[in-house]
Motif scaffolding. Structure first.
Motif, PDB file in Angstrom:
ATOM      1  N   SER A 172       9.580  30.748  17.808  1.00 41.18           N
ATOM      2  CA  SER A 172      10.526  31.694  18.252  1.00 41.18           C
ATOM      3  C   SER A 172      10.849  33.088  17.963  1.00 41.18           C
ATOM      4  O   SER A 172      10.751  32.849  16.421  1.00 41.18           O
ATOM      5  CB  SER A 172      11.754  30.720  18.886  1.00 41.18           C
ATOM      6  N   ASP A 173      11.947  34.056  17.946  1.00 39.66           N
ATOM      7  CA  ASP A 173      11.852  35.149  17.243  1.00 39.66           C
ATOM      8  C   ASP A 173      12.910  34.619  16.206  1.00 39.66           C
ATOM      9  O   ASP A 173      13.842  34.541  15.239  1.00 39.66           O
ATOM     10  CB  ASP A 173      12.791  36.203  18.514  1.00 39.66           C
ATOM     11  N   ASP A 174      14.013  33.511  17.156  1.00 46.40           N
ATOM     12  CA  ASP A 174      15.061  33.245  15.972  1.00 46.40           C
ATOM     13  C   ASP A 174      14.572  32.888  14.928  1.00 46.40           C
ATOM     14  O   ASP A 174      15.493  32.683  13.875  1.00 46.40           O
ATOM     15  CB  ASP A 174      16.077  32.071  16.813  1.00 46.40           C
ATOM     16  N   GLN A 175      13.526  32.206  15.045  1.00 45.41           N
ATOM     17  CA  GLN A 175      13.330  31.263  13.629  1.00 45.41           C
ATOM     18  C   GLN A 175      12.821  32.471  12.891  1.00 45.41           C
ATOM     19  O   GLN A 175      13.107  32.152  11.605  1.00 45.41           O
ATOM     20  CB  GLN A 175      11.971  30.092  14.344  1.00 45.41           C
ATOM     21  N   ILE A 176      11.851  33.073  13.698  1.00 44.26           N
ATOM     22  CA  ILE A 176      11.450  34.312  12.368  1.00 44.26           C
ATOM     23  C   ILE A 176      12.181  34.936  12.100  1.00 44.26           C
ATOM     24  O   ILE A 176      12.650  35.252  10.524  1.00 44.26           O
ATOM     25  CB  ILE A 176      10.834  35.823  13.555  1.00 44.26           C
ATOM     26  N   ILE A 177      13.958  35.717  11.965  1.00 40.24           N
ATOM     27  CA  ILE A 177      14.993  36.437  11.841  1.00 40.24           C
ATOM     28  C   ILE A 177      15.457  34.977  10.815  1.00 40.24           C
ATOM     29  O   ILE A 177      15.846  35.406  10.191  1.00 40.24           O
ATOM     30  CB  ILE A 177      15.831  36.345  13.027  1.00 40.24           C
ATOM     31  N   ASP A 178      15.458  34.014  11.095  1.00 36.75           N
ATOM     32  CA  ASP A 178      16.131  33.054  10.276  1.00 36.75           C
ATOM     33  C   ASP A 178      15.095  33.247   9.071  1.00 36.75           C
ATOM     34  O   ASP A 178      15.589  32.537   8.050  1.00 36.75           O
ATOM     35  CB  ASP A 178      16.480  31.467  10.660  1.00 36.75           C
ATOM     36  N   LEU A 179      13.969  32.476   8.967  1.00 29.85           N
ATOM     37  CA  LEU A 179      13.124  32.367   7.960  1.00 29.85           C
ATOM     38  C   LEU A 179      12.646  33.591   7.090  1.00 29.85           C
ATOM     39  O   LEU A 179      13.418  33.836   6.015  1.00 29.85           O
ATOM     40  CB  LEU A 179      11.756  32.332   8.326  1.00 29.85           C
ATOM     41  N   VAL A 180      13.351  35.086   7.900  1.00 30.36           N
ATOM     42  CA  VAL A 180      13.671  36.415   7.510  1.00 30.36           C
ATOM     43  C   VAL A 180      14.592  36.564   6.236  1.00 30.36           C
ATOM     44  O   VAL A 180      14.533  36.927   5.335  1.00 30.36           O
ATOM     45  CB  VAL A 180      13.663  37.330   7.933  1.00 30.36           C
TER      46      VAL A 180
END
Length: 91
Positions: free
Chosen positions: A17-25
Motif C-alpha cells: 500500500s501507499d502507506d507502507q511505502i511511505i513508512d518504508l521511505v
C-alpha cells in the motif's frame, strides 16, 4: 476518492500500500546519515531512494577496500598469524 483511500490503495501489482511505502521511505530516511543529520524533515522519496543507493555503493566500496587490506595483511603475515586471523573471521 478521498485522500485517505488514495493513500491506502495498493500500488501496482506489488501488493504494497501507499502507506507502507511511505513508512518504508521514512525508515530508510532514518537510517541514512546523509539525510538523518539534516535539519529539514521534508525530503522527497526520490531523494531518499537516491541517497540510499549512494550509501549502499559507498558501503560496497568500503567492504571491497577492507577485503583488499585483509588480503594484503594475510599475504604478509606468517602462517600462525594468518591462521589466527582466519579463525577470528570464521567465528
Amino acid at each position: 476518492m478521498s485522500s485517505r483511500r488514495s493513500r491506502s490503495r495498493q500500488s501496482g501489482s506489488s501488493g504494497i500500500s501507499d502507506d507502507q511505502i511511505i513508512d518504508l521511505v521514512s525508515k530508510l530516511q532514518q537510517l541514512l546519515p546523509e539525510i538523518r543529520n539534516r535539519r529539514s524533515d521534508k525530503v522527497s522519496a526520490a531523494k531518499v531512494l537516491q541517497e540510499t543507493c549512494n550509501h549502499i555503493r559507498s558501503l560496497h566500496r568500503e567492504v571491497d577496500d577492507l577485503s583488499e587490506r585483509l588480503s594484503e595483511l594475510l599475504a604478509n603475515s606468517d602462517s600462525d598469524q594468518a591462521a589466527v586471523i582466519r579463525n577470528l573471521l570464521m567465528q
